[in-house]
Design a protein around this motif. Structure first.
Motif, short mmCIF file in Angstrom:
data_model
loop_
_atom_site.label_atom_id
_atom_site.label_comp_id
_atom_site.label_asym_id
_atom_site.label_seq_id
_atom_site.Cartn_x
_atom_site.Cartn_y
_atom_site.Cartn_z
N ARG A 26 0.82 -1.22 0.00
CA ARG A 26 0.00 0.00 0.00
C ARG A 26 0.85 1.27 0.00
N ILE A 27 1.99 1.24 0.68
CA ILE A 27 2.79 2.46 0.80
C ILE A 27 3.84 2.59 -0.30
N SER A 28 3.98 1.58 -1.15
CA SER A 28 5.04 1.57 -2.16
C SER A 28 5.03 2.77 -3.10
N PRO A 29 3.86 3.36 -3.44
CA PRO A 29 3.93 4.54 -4.32
C PRO A 29 4.61 5.75 -3.67
N LYS A 30 4.62 5.81 -2.32
CA LYS A 30 5.15 6.98 -1.63
C LYS A 30 6.42 6.70 -0.83
N MET A 31 6.84 5.43 -0.76
CA MET A 31 8.01 5.07 0.03
C MET A 31 8.96 4.25 -0.83
N TRP A 209 -2.10 10.45 4.68
CA TRP A 209 -2.25 9.26 3.82
C TRP A 209 -1.76 8.00 4.54
N LEU A 210 -0.68 8.12 5.31
CA LEU A 210 -0.15 6.96 6.03
C LEU A 210 -1.06 6.60 7.20
N ALA A 211 -1.58 7.60 7.90
CA ALA A 211 -2.49 7.34 9.01
C ALA A 211 -3.71 6.57 8.54
N ARG A 212 -4.23 6.93 7.38
CA ARG A 212 -5.42 6.26 6.86
C ARG A 212 -5.13 4.80 6.52
N SER A 262 -5.88 18.43 7.86
CA SER A 262 -4.54 18.77 7.40
C SER A 262 -3.79 17.52 6.97
N ASP A 263 -2.87 17.69 6.05
CA ASP A 263 -2.07 16.56 5.58
C ASP A 263 -1.09 16.07 6.65
N HIS A 264 -0.91 16.84 7.71
CA HIS A 264 0.14 16.48 8.67
C HIS A 264 -0.31 16.39 10.11
N GLU A 265 -1.56 16.63 10.40
CA GLU A 265 -2.00 16.59 11.79
C GLU A 265 -2.49 15.19 12.15
#
Length: 269
Positions: A26-31, A209-212, A262-265
């Motif tokens: 799931r995280i491969s597109p961003k990591m 995105w990671l939290a979700r 927010s994208d970071h909270e």
């Protein structure tokens, strides 16, 4: 050059290997895998220290707001001439500070045997100031080598945010009978071999995105101390029970929560 002094937030999870596989997908597109090791995978072998009254163990077990530990670490196959990392890891709530230096493993052993000048001028180290701080910490607590903890690690970092780091630790083992870390990662399992310790490491906050994804995969946050779990397996009969106190506020397992859009909270994932 290795970062020697840094601060970050760390959040731990205990997941299954199946969750690990799904999460990596799931995280491969961003990591992407870190450059260390083979496709981001390498072994970690650490020598941990404690005092005769196990004060470091109880600081961690009692979840003191401020706690710290000392460890000597090598990566992959090592010998006495290999680079070792000597570090003090300090934790205040969820913020982790590390003060770390590098030196040849043989020099670290020479220091532990007391074979050095008082001003450390004869010790090969990347940071003499951190060396002095480690020495002060070790003598203040009367720290001695306690046990070896080892595991295999898969590490990734953010494609656009290199400060976002995720690590997965497998095959977690410990031992007391051989405290030479150059002898490699072996010992008794202290966590079920089907389980993986996941750590999310950030400078500020976990991105939305990671939290979700963590929520969707039911990844529960767990306070999983490799040091304490290993100590309880290897030295349960020797632990002085008088030192243990239940923390006033127990850390309950939680699943990622979003504070706002927010994208970071993010809070307590």
């Amino acid at each position: 050059m290795a970062i020697e002094i840094f601060s970050r937030k760390e959040q731990k999870y205990l997941i299954t290997r199946r969750q690990y596989e799904e999460l990596v997908d799931r995280i491969s597109p961003k990591m992407r895998n870190v450059k260390n090791g083979t496709e981001g995978s390498y072994s970690v072998t650490s020598l941990y220290f404690d005092s005769p009254d196990k004060s470091i163990y109880f600081e961690t077990k009692n979840k003191l707001k401020y706690r710290q530990k000392l460890r000597l670490r090598v990566y992959d196959e090592a010998d006495l001439n290999s680079t070792a990392f000597f570090e003090v890891k300090q934790r205040h709530k969820q913020v982790v500070n590390k003060r770390r230096m590098i030196l040849p493993l043989r020099e670290a052993y020479r220091y532990l045997e007391g074979d050095y000048k008082e001003d450390f001028s004869d010790i090969e180290t990347s940071n003499p100031q951190v060396m002095k701080e480690i020495d002060y910490f070790r003598k203040y607590y009367d720290l001695k080598p306690e046990m070896v903890v080892s595991y295999s690690r898969h590490a990734l970092h953010g494609v656009t945010d290199p400060e976002l780091r995720i690590t997965f630790d497998f095959d977690l083992k410990c031992r007391k009978h051989d405290l030479h870390i150059e002898n490699g990662p072996y010992g008794d399992y202290f966590i079920d071999s089907d389980l993986v310790v996941l750590e999310v490491k950030v400078d500020h906050a976990v991105p939305l995105w990671l939290a979700r994804i963590l929520q969707e995969l039911n990844c529960e946050q767990r306070s999983a101390s490799k040091f304490c779990t290993s100590m309880e397996l290897l030295s349960s009969d020797a632990l002085p029970q008088s030192g243990y106190m239940e923390p006033k506020e127990l850390e309950e397992p939680t699943i990622g929560g979003i504070e706002n859009e927010s994208d970071h909270e993010l809070v307590f994932i």
